[in-house]
Write a protein that holds these residues in place. Structure first.
Motif, PDB file in Angstrom:
ATOM      1  N   PRO A 114      -6.637  10.008  39.555  1.00 15.47           N
ATOM      2  CA  PRO A 114      -7.458   9.469  41.649  1.00 15.47           C
ATOM      3  C   PRO A 114      -7.005   8.048  41.358  1.00 15.47           C
ATOM      4  O   PRO A 114      -6.407   7.685  40.575  1.00 15.47           O
ATOM      5  N   PRO A 115      -6.348   8.015  42.853  1.00 10.98           N
ATOM      6  CA  PRO A 115      -6.003   6.451  42.977  1.00 10.98           C
ATOM      7  C   PRO A 115      -7.254   5.662  42.242  1.00 10.98           C
ATOM      8  O   PRO A 115      -8.539   5.529  42.081  1.00 10.98           O
ATOM      9  N   PRO A 116      -5.837   4.591  41.918  1.00  9.11           N
ATOM     10  CA  PRO A 116      -7.471   3.492  41.283  1.00  9.11           C
ATOM     11  C   PRO A 116      -8.733   3.040  41.588  1.00  9.11           C
ATOM     12  O   PRO A 116      -8.980   1.695  41.264  1.00  9.11           O
ATOM     13  N   GLU A 117      -8.206   2.550  42.799  1.00  8.88           N
ATOM     14  CA  GLU A 117      -9.119   2.023  43.921  1.00  8.88           C
ATOM     15  C   GLU A 117     -10.552   2.684  43.585  1.00  8.88           C
ATOM     16  O   GLU A 117     -11.187   2.367  44.492  1.00  8.88           O
ATOM     17  N   LEU A 118     -10.060   3.832  43.440  1.00 13.93           N
ATOM     18  CA  LEU A 118     -11.963   4.668  43.661  1.00 13.93           C
ATOM     19  C   LEU A 118     -12.189   4.118  42.619  1.00 13.93           C
ATOM     20  O   LEU A 118     -11.942   4.655  41.107  1.00 13.93           O
ATOM     21  N   SER A 119     -13.899   4.422  41.987  1.00 18.25           N
ATOM     22  CA  SER A 119     -14.404   4.288  41.009  1.00 18.25           C
ATOM     23  C   SER A 119     -14.685   5.542  40.130  1.00 18.25           C
ATOM     24  O   SER A 119     -14.860   6.357  41.132  1.00 18.25           O
ATOM     25  N   LYS A 120     -15.310   5.889  39.381  1.00 18.76           N
ATOM     26  CA  LYS A 120     -15.588   6.847  38.856  1.00 18.76           C
ATOM     27  C   LYS A 120     -16.658   8.187  39.141  1.00 18.76           C
ATOM     28  O   LYS A 120     -16.743   8.679  39.646  1.00 18.76           O
ATOM     29  N   TRP A 121     -17.626   6.510  39.914  1.00 18.84           N
ATOM     30  CA  TRP A 121     -18.662   7.639  40.511  1.00 18.84           C
ATOM     31  C   TRP A 121     -18.283   8.106  42.498  1.00 18.84           C
ATOM     32  O   TRP A 121     -18.772   8.710  42.408  1.00 18.84           O
ATOM     33  N   GLU A 122     -17.470   7.037  42.233  1.00 10.14           N
ATOM     34  CA  GLU A 122     -16.985   7.860  44.079  1.00 10.14           C
ATOM     35  C   GLU A 122     -16.282   8.933  44.179  1.00 10.14           C
ATOM     36  O   GLU A 122     -16.343   9.675  44.608  1.00 10.14           O
ATOM     37  N   VAL A 123     -15.264   9.213  42.371  1.00 12.55           N
ATOM     38  CA  VAL A 123     -14.390  10.090  42.567  1.00 12.55           C
ATOM     39  C   VAL A 123     -15.901  11.524  42.326  1.00 12.55           C
ATOM     40  O   VAL A 123     -15.018  12.637  43.097  1.00 12.55           O
ATOM     41  N   ASP A 124     -16.166  10.766  41.543  1.00 11.99           N
ATOM     42  CA  ASP A 124     -17.567  12.228  41.960  1.00 11.99           C
ATOM     43  C   ASP A 124     -18.001  12.511  42.300  1.00 11.99           C
ATOM     44  O   ASP A 124     -18.363  14.050  43.027  1.00 11.99           O
ATOM     45  N   PHE A 125     -18.482  11.490  43.317  1.00 14.16           N
ATOM     46  CA  PHE A 125     -18.948  11.878  45.011  1.00 14.16           C
ATOM     47  C   PHE A 125     -18.690  12.797  45.456  1.00 14.16           C
ATOM     48  O   PHE A 125     -19.131  13.634  46.399  1.00 14.16           O
ATOM     49  N   LEU A 126     -16.962  11.911  45.772  1.00 15.84           N
ATOM     50  CA  LEU A 126     -15.721  13.509  46.868  1.00 15.84           C
ATOM     51  C   LEU A 126     -15.516  14.732  46.381  1.00 15.84           C
ATOM     52  O   LEU A 126     -15.484  15.558  47.296  1.00 15.84           O
ATOM     53  N   LEU A 127     -15.952  14.715  44.949  1.00 14.87           N
ATOM     54  CA  LEU A 127     -15.336  15.849  44.708  1.00 14.87           C
ATOM     55  C   LEU A 127     -17.366  16.919  45.040  1.00 14.87           C
ATOM     56  O   LEU A 127     -16.811  17.812  45.426  1.00 14.87           O
ATOM     57  N   GLY A 128     -18.155  16.442  44.707  1.00 10.30           N
ATOM     58  CA  GLY A 128     -19.143  17.024  45.228  1.00 10.30           C
ATOM     59  C   GLY A 128     -19.225  17.210  46.641  1.00 10.30           C
ATOM     60  O   GLY A 128     -19.925  18.350  47.062  1.00 10.30           O
ATOM     61  N   LEU A 129     -18.607  15.959  47.497  1.00  6.76           N
ATOM     62  CA  LEU A 129     -18.347  16.781  49.124  1.00  6.76           C
ATOM     63  C   LEU A 129     -17.878  18.156  48.959  1.00  6.76           C
ATOM     64  O   LEU A 129     -18.271  18.970  50.374  1.00  6.76           O
ATOM     65  N   LEU A 130     -16.918  17.434  48.431  1.00  9.13           N
ATOM     66  CA  LEU A 130     -16.307  19.102  48.650  1.00  9.13           C
ATOM     67  C   LEU A 130     -15.973  20.448  48.026  1.00  9.13           C
ATOM     68  O   LEU A 130     -16.252  21.162  49.060  1.00  9.13           O
ATOM     69  N   TYR A 131     -16.779  20.435  46.844  1.00  9.54           N
ATOM     70  CA  TYR A 131     -17.111  21.698  46.561  1.00  9.54           C
ATOM     71  C   TYR A 131     -18.441  22.069  46.311  1.00  9.54           C
ATOM     72  O   TYR A 131     -18.882  23.148  46.015  1.00  9.54           O
ATOM     73  N   LEU A 132     -19.392  20.989  46.746  1.00 13.29           N
ATOM     74  CA  LEU A 132     -21.153  21.123  46.147  1.00 13.29           C
ATOM     75  C   LEU A 132     -22.155  21.556  47.875  1.00 13.29           C
ATOM     76  O   LEU A 132     -22.976  21.836  48.156  1.00 13.29           O
ATOM     77  N   SER A 133     -20.656  21.408  48.996  1.00 16.99           N
ATOM     78  CA  SER A 133     -21.638  21.146  50.213  1.00 16.99           C
ATOM     79  C   SER A 133     -22.609  20.650  50.803  1.00 16.99           C
ATOM     80  O   SER A 133     -23.478  21.309  51.277  1.00 16.99           O
ATOM     81  N   SER A 165     -13.487   1.706  51.382  1.00 17.39           N
ATOM     82  CA  SER A 165     -13.036   1.644  52.365  1.00 17.39           C
ATOM     83  C   SER A 165     -12.432   3.298  52.303  1.00 17.39           C
ATOM     84  O   SER A 165     -12.402   3.709  53.005  1.00 17.39           O
ATOM     85  N   LYS A 166     -11.734   3.220  50.854  1.00 14.04           N
ATOM     86  CA  LYS A 166     -10.573   4.625  50.859  1.00 14.04           C
ATOM     87  C   LYS A 166     -12.066   5.396  50.293  1.00 14.04           C
ATOM     88  O   LYS A 166     -11.579   6.986  50.738  1.00 14.04           O
ATOM     89  N   ALA A 167     -12.786   5.481  49.630  1.00 16.98           N
ATOM     90  CA  ALA A 167     -13.963   6.721  49.565  1.00 16.98           C
ATOM     91  C   ALA A 167     -14.359   7.503  50.801  1.00 16.98           C
ATOM     92  O   ALA A 167     -14.912   7.827  50.882  1.00 16.98           O
ATOM     93  N   ARG A 168     -14.707   6.013  51.337  1.00 17.18           N
ATOM     94  CA  ARG A 168     -15.994   6.335  52.633  1.00 17.18           C
ATOM     95  C   ARG A 168     -14.514   7.158  53.586  1.00 17.18           C
ATOM     96  O   ARG A 168     -15.138   7.858  54.340  1.00 17.18           O
TER      97      ARG A 168
END
Length: 545
Positions: free
Chosen positions: A414-433, A445-448
């Motif tokens: 994932p992009p280096p500007e995203l923290s590991k928490w933000e990556v898991d947060f985005l994956l959760g939004l995508l797959y867990l709805s 700003s990138k994660a948002r």
């Protein structure tokens, strides 16, 4: 102060949740059995002092709005509006007034259509004799008739709703300079959102000459057909008892099934099942039965719908009707008992695909193998994906991926500007709805930007590839931890975990001083029970990095 914060401050979480659950006081908190998973011993806790709830069994938790969102199967914003309405809270949702005007206008024109139906022998004959619908069902679903399309315009002017309906593209200007109803000479079928508010209409022609046979309201601020499911407002009330959702293809299929007691059924609006549909469905249930025509087109629709559903944690079952029949005609010809028998004989999609390969002639087998690979590649959960492949291999003796025993997944960082928490947060939004309010989280700003795209249901091609290729193993725990870590209410929790982890490591290595040992004990004892569980997940995550 945001509107969500205002609602949270003005409501008491214990009072609201007591309308849904039987809460028992335990010390300074309240507990009960969790309504979101099988729970023999109470693991659902409510904290009056912090105005939050948490289940230590399934990991779900949040504020009062989040609970209503989860329980009712609606979005966070819809839950906030529901609470404001239910408890007479005078809060400003911005464009809410305009939306209410639209809903009110559509409700009034639906009433007009109902009155027009009473005066049209042709329309009544079509519904009561041709479609064989009971009169009470016609009334219950608020079916109507748009008539010549000019009287409804006059009615709208008299009622002061012409401008709203014109903005919704409900009326159009004829070449002769007169406005006319978009659904003229058609049976009208109100389409409602999950909160039971009318957002548009479906229109059915009364003759074969009138084309197309079906048409829907045009896209507007409150209606997009690729994001709307007919019957969803009724079906959600049946799902807790039935445990699965039936997906059919048409308006009258849903109406017929609801009329014979199968209220857990919905249909897309004349379009293929979309990813947004699948996301909504995954919030309501973990099991779906596709009840489609058994002909070639119906089988193709099953595969296309399955590809969308399997992107989410949804189990897909299939019940195919005899070729040339839909649920409506099948019930009329064979009766509800025959349909219930058909539904009880539904099979998991996985089993049907495996059986197809086993029965296929050598020259057709390769085509079925390709099909199986296509379906498996859509499964988001890597464990489920591997189980599908293992069962396929065990039962057919074939490996759909050649010598490779796993589905090849390109590991993209994932992009280096995203923290590991933000990556898991985005994956959760995508797959867990989940239904979340982004205002409650501290995001870059990138994660948002990515989070907003995911919540809007953007198509796959408009999201970065790594979101679909990164490992999702253990995502529910990872997402729960990310939610806690990124919560604006707990900015210091991660720092506490870091200190605890560092001290615990020194203690295990025998390098900690007595002062450090005592500090570790104090920090750990200061954590609440739920935070201790989060710390355990934190350690597991850090140790795997």
């Amino acid at each position: 102060m945001s509107v969500f914060e205002e609602i949270r401050q003005r409501l008491d979480i214990v009072e609201v949740l007591s309308e849904y659950l039987h809460l028992k006081r335990v010390g300074n908190s309240y507990s009960t059995n969790c309504p979101f998973h099988p729970d023999d011993t109470p693991s659902f806790y409510v904290s009056p002092s912090r105005q939050i709830w948490k289940c230590f069994g399934c990991g779900k938790g949040g504020d009062v709005i989040k609970f209503v969102s989860e329980y009712e199967g609606i979005s966070y914003l819809e839950a906030a509006k529901l609470l404001a309405q239910r408890y007479n809270l005078d809060v400003d949702f911005g464009d809410e007034e305009k939306g209410e005007r639209f809903h009110s206008a559509l409700g009034k024109i639906a009433f007009f259509y109902g009155e027009e139906l009473k005066n049209s022998s042709i329309a009544k004959e079509f519904l009561l004799k041709v479609r064989k619908l009971p009169a009470e069902v016609v009334q219950d679903f608020n079916l109507g008739y748009a008539g010549d399309g000019f009287k409804s315009v006059e009615f709208a002017r008299r009622e002061g709703i012409f401008d709203e309906l014109l903005e919704l593209k409900h009326f159009f200007l004829t070449p002769y300079g007169r406005y006319r109803d978009f659904f003229h000479q058609r049976i009208t079928i109100p389409v409602r959102n999950i909160l039971s508010k009318i957002v548009g209409f479906g229109g059915r022609s009364l003759s074969e000459e009138q084309k197309p046979k079906y048409k829907n309201s045009l896209s507007s601020e409150i209606f997009q057909k690729d994001k709307t499911l007919f019957g969803i407002e009724r079906a959600k009330n049946y799902l807790r008892d039935r445990g699965f959702l039936i997906i059919v293809e048409g308006f009258f299929d849903v109406i017929r099934l609801h009329s014979v007691g199968l209220g857990n059924s919905v249909a897309p609006l004349g379009t293929a099942l979309t990813r947004h549909h699948a996301r909504v469905i995954s919030k309501l249930t973990s099991k779906v039965v596709l009840l489609f025509d058994g002909d070639t087109a119906g089988r193709r629709a099953v595969l296309n719908a399955s590809k969308e559903l399997l992107k989410f944690p949804v189990e897909v079952w299939v019940a195919l009707l005899p070729s040339g029949q839909d649920p409506d005609s099948f019930v009329l010809q064979n009766g509800i008992k025959a349909l219930r028998n058909l539904l009880s004989s539904a099979k998991p999609l996985k089993n049907l695909l495996i059986e197809s390969v086993k029965r296929a002639s050598p020259d057709r087998r390769e085509a079925y193998l390709r099909l199986f690979k296509e379906i498996v590649s859509e499964i988001s959960d890597p464990i489920s994906r591997e189980l599908w492949i293992k069962e396929f291999r065990d039962q057919t003796g074939l490996n759909p991926f050649g010598k490779t025993k796993t589905v090849a997944v390109r590991k993209i960082e994932p992009p280096p500007e995203l923290s590991k928490w933000e990556v898991d947060f985005l994956l959760g939004l995508l797959y867990l709805s989940p239904d979340l309010n982004l205002e409650e989280f501290k995001l870059s700003s990138k994660a948002r930007e990515l989070a907003e795209k995911i919540l809007k249901g953007e198509n796959k091609d408009r999201l970065p590839p790594w979101l679909f290729q990164i490992d999702t193993l253990g995502l529910e725990k990872r997402f729960s931890l990310a939610v806690e870590m990124l919560s604006v209410e707990k900015p210091l929790l991660e720092e506490t975990f870091k200190k605890l982890f560092h001290l615990e490591k020194k203690i295990k290595e025998g390098k900690a001083s007595s002062e450090e040992f005592n500090r570790f004990r104090k920090l750990l004892s200061a954590l609440e029970e739920g935070e201790k569980r989060l710390y355990k997940w934190y350690k597991e995550k850090v140790q795997t990095l």
